[in-house]
Design an enzyme around this catalytic site. Structure first.
Site, short mmCIF file in Angstrom:
data_model
loop_
_atom_site.label_atom_id
_atom_site.label_comp_id
_atom_site.label_asym_id
_atom_site.label_seq_id
_atom_site.Cartn_x
_atom_site.Cartn_y
_atom_site.Cartn_z
N LYS A 176 -107.98 -81.36 66.65
CA LYS A 176 -107.56 -81.09 67.81
C LYS A 176 -108.25 -80.33 68.51
O LYS A 176 -108.72 -79.39 68.22
CB LYS A 176 -106.22 -80.58 67.71
CG LYS A 176 -105.12 -81.51 66.96
CD LYS A 176 -103.83 -80.79 66.61
CE LYS A 176 -103.93 -79.73 65.54
NZ LYS A 176 -102.62 -79.19 65.36
N THR A 207 -97.76 -72.38 74.67
CA THR A 207 -98.12 -73.26 73.57
C THR A 207 -97.80 -72.91 72.24
O THR A 207 -98.41 -73.40 71.33
CB THR A 207 -99.89 -73.22 73.76
OG1 THR A 207 -100.08 -71.75 73.60
CG2 THR A 207 -100.37 -73.81 75.21
N GLY A 209 -96.14 -73.86 69.13
CA GLY A 209 -95.55 -75.09 68.52
C GLY A 209 -96.37 -76.27 68.75
O GLY A 209 -95.62 -77.31 68.49
N THR A 210 -97.25 -76.22 69.57
CA THR A 210 -97.98 -77.39 70.16
C THR A 210 -98.29 -78.15 68.84
O THR A 210 -98.14 -79.53 69.08
CB THR A 210 -99.09 -77.35 70.95
OG1 THR A 210 -99.95 -76.23 70.41
CG2 THR A 210 -98.69 -76.67 72.31
N GLY A 211 -98.95 -77.78 67.79
CA GLY A 211 -99.49 -78.51 66.74
C GLY A 211 -98.31 -79.15 66.02
O GLY A 211 -98.31 -80.34 65.49
N CYS A 212 -97.09 -78.58 65.99
CA CYS A 212 -96.01 -78.85 65.08
C CYS A 212 -95.48 -80.35 65.93
O CYS A 212 -95.10 -81.18 65.40
CB CYS A 212 -95.02 -77.95 64.99
SG CYS A 212 -95.51 -76.33 64.23
N1 LIG Z 1 -103.71 -75.83 77.35
C1 LIG Z 1 -103.50 -77.14 76.92
N2 LIG Z 1 -103.58 -78.22 77.55
C2 LIG Z 1 -103.29 -79.58 77.30
N3 LIG Z 1 -103.35 -79.86 76.02
C3 LIG Z 1 -103.45 -79.06 75.13
C4 LIG Z 1 -103.53 -77.47 75.54
N4 LIG Z 1 -103.59 -76.70 74.31
C5 LIG Z 1 -103.40 -77.57 73.24
N5 LIG Z 1 -103.35 -78.96 73.83
C6 LIG Z 1 -103.21 -80.21 72.86
O1 LIG Z 1 -101.85 -79.76 72.19
C7 LIG Z 1 -102.30 -80.55 71.16
C8 LIG Z 1 -102.38 -79.51 69.88
O2 LIG Z 1 -103.48 -78.71 69.51
P1 LIG Z 1 -103.38 -77.35 69.42
O3 LIG Z 1 -104.98 -76.93 68.84
O4 LIG Z 1 -102.89 -76.22 70.14
O5 LIG Z 1 -102.59 -77.22 68.18
P2 LIG Z 1 -102.32 -75.88 66.97
O6 LIG Z 1 -103.33 -75.02 67.20
O7 LIG Z 1 -102.16 -76.52 65.46
O8 LIG Z 1 -100.81 -75.66 67.40
P3 LIG Z 1 -99.86 -74.27 66.92
O9 LIG Z 1 -100.57 -73.74 65.72
O10 LIG Z 1 -99.43 -73.54 67.90
O11 LIG Z 1 -98.81 -75.24 66.38
C9 LIG Z 1 -103.45 -81.27 70.77
O12 LIG Z 1 -103.23 -82.55 71.29
C10 LIG Z 1 -104.22 -80.31 72.06
O13 LIG Z 1 -105.22 -81.34 72.68
C1 LIG Z 2 -93.03 -72.38 60.66
C2 LIG Z 2 -94.00 -72.69 61.58
N1 LIG Z 2 -95.16 -73.46 61.38
C3 LIG Z 2 -96.05 -73.40 62.04
C4 LIG Z 2 -96.33 -72.59 62.86
C5 LIG Z 2 -97.80 -72.92 64.04
O1 LIG Z 2 -97.65 -72.91 65.28
C6 LIG Z 2 -95.47 -71.69 63.13
N2 LIG Z 2 -95.53 -70.73 64.18
N3 LIG Z 2 -94.30 -71.39 62.32
#
Ligand SMILES: Nc1ncnc2c1ncn2[C@@H]1O[C@H](COP(=O)(O)OP(=O)(O)OP(=O)(O)O)[C@@H](O)[C@H]1O
Ligand SMILES: Cc1ncc(CO)c(N)n1
Length: 275
Positions: A176, A207, A209-212
């Protein structure tokens, strides 16, 4: 009686509902999949950061897993926060002979910088869980730890996704681009082809929880029988709208908006409406 696909998330919690189990269940509900959860760690956290963590015992996690798997076998599983080697070994043991699609979000560090996985586990996840994955969804720092080199460009992300598949043994990997600059580009390798999923980068601090949310959306679509590529396409559309229309909640990095996509629809939305 209605037949419905079910999905299981194995992860940590977020009492403010933006990340972890709570976010996953919201996505499952929105995407019309019956959601189930096994909690690995209870996390005292909010939009401002992580205050404390309590791990459940491996024995108790196993009891929860058995409760679900012996009663309502899910059509897809995702794991998020799995903090310790013992937890990883347990989950590997349970999923080793399973054919259920399995999404790994290799959660290592929260947005606030708090570690959610101990250092030894970062090595162990490569050997125990990654080879079992249908798709792995690392962000850039997580992918760097998994592959052992810096990722700054899309070429680097391609190399990392390929290495996670060809050398670490996952069926597919999507690196990502949330932590890079420019357009938000995610690079998927499914063992055959490379695909780019691209969106505008929104200038927002919401942002959490975007990854979750992204990996849960992929899991929901896999549970409904979609291919990895189609599931990722849906997941990307869902998270993009969730980020584009942030909710006015929280003092820090606020949560995303699970109804965001309703404002403009998703590629598969028609399918839901037609049902
Ligand atoms: N500012 C943004 N605008 C548009 N898309 C975004 C933005 N930030 C993240 N994304 C998208 O959100 C999704 C999750 O990516 P991200 O890299 O933020 O995950 P993450 O770091 O694992 O998140 P977290 O650890 O907060 O759960 C991907 O599809 C990424 O491209
Ligand atoms: C429980 C949990 N899983 C994943 C993340 C990463 O976003 C968080 N902040 N908390």
């Amino acid at each position: 009686m209605h037949k419905i696909a079910s999905a299981l998330t194995i992860a940590g919690t977020d009492p403010t509902g933006g990340a972890g189990i709570q976010a996953d269940l919201k996505v499952f509900q929105e995407r019309e999949v019956y959601g189930m959860s096994v909690i690995t760690s209870v996390v005292a956290q909010n939009t401002e950061g992580v205050q404390d963590v309590q791990h459940l015992t491996v024995d108790f996690i196993e009891k929860q897993l058995d409760a679900v798997l012996t009663d309502i076998p899910p059509q897809a599983i995702k794991t998020g926060m799995i903090a310790t080697v013992e937890m990883m070994e347990l989950i590997a043991k349970k999923l080793k002979n399973s054919t259920i699609p399995y999404v790994i979000d290799p959660v290592m560090v929260a947005k606030s910088g708090h570690s959610l996985m101990d250092k030894t586990s970062r090595e162990v996840i490569r050997q125990t869980l990654i080879p079992l994955a249908t798709v792995v969804t690392p962000n850039v720092p997580e992918a760097e730890i998994l592959v052992g080199f810096d990722i700054q460009t899309n070429d680097d992300a391609e190399k990392a996704a390929k290495l996670i598949v060809d050398e670490l043994g996952a069926q597919a990997a999507i690196v990502k681009g949330g932590h890079l600059t420019g357009e938000a580009i995610d690079v998927l390798y499914d063992g055959n082809e490379l695909y780019y999923f691209q969106s505008e980068r929104f200038n927002t601090k919401h942002t959490h929880g975007t990854g979750c949310t992204f990996s849960a959306a992929i899991t929901a679509e896999l549970a409904k029988g979609k291919s990895v590529k189609d599931a990722v396409e849906l997941g990307k559309a869902y998270i993009t709208k969730a980020i584009e229309y942030p909710l006015e909640l929280g003092k820090g990095n606020g949560p995303t908006n699970h109804w965001g996509y309703r404002l403009e629809g998703l590629p598969a939305q028609k399918e839901i409406v037609d049902k």
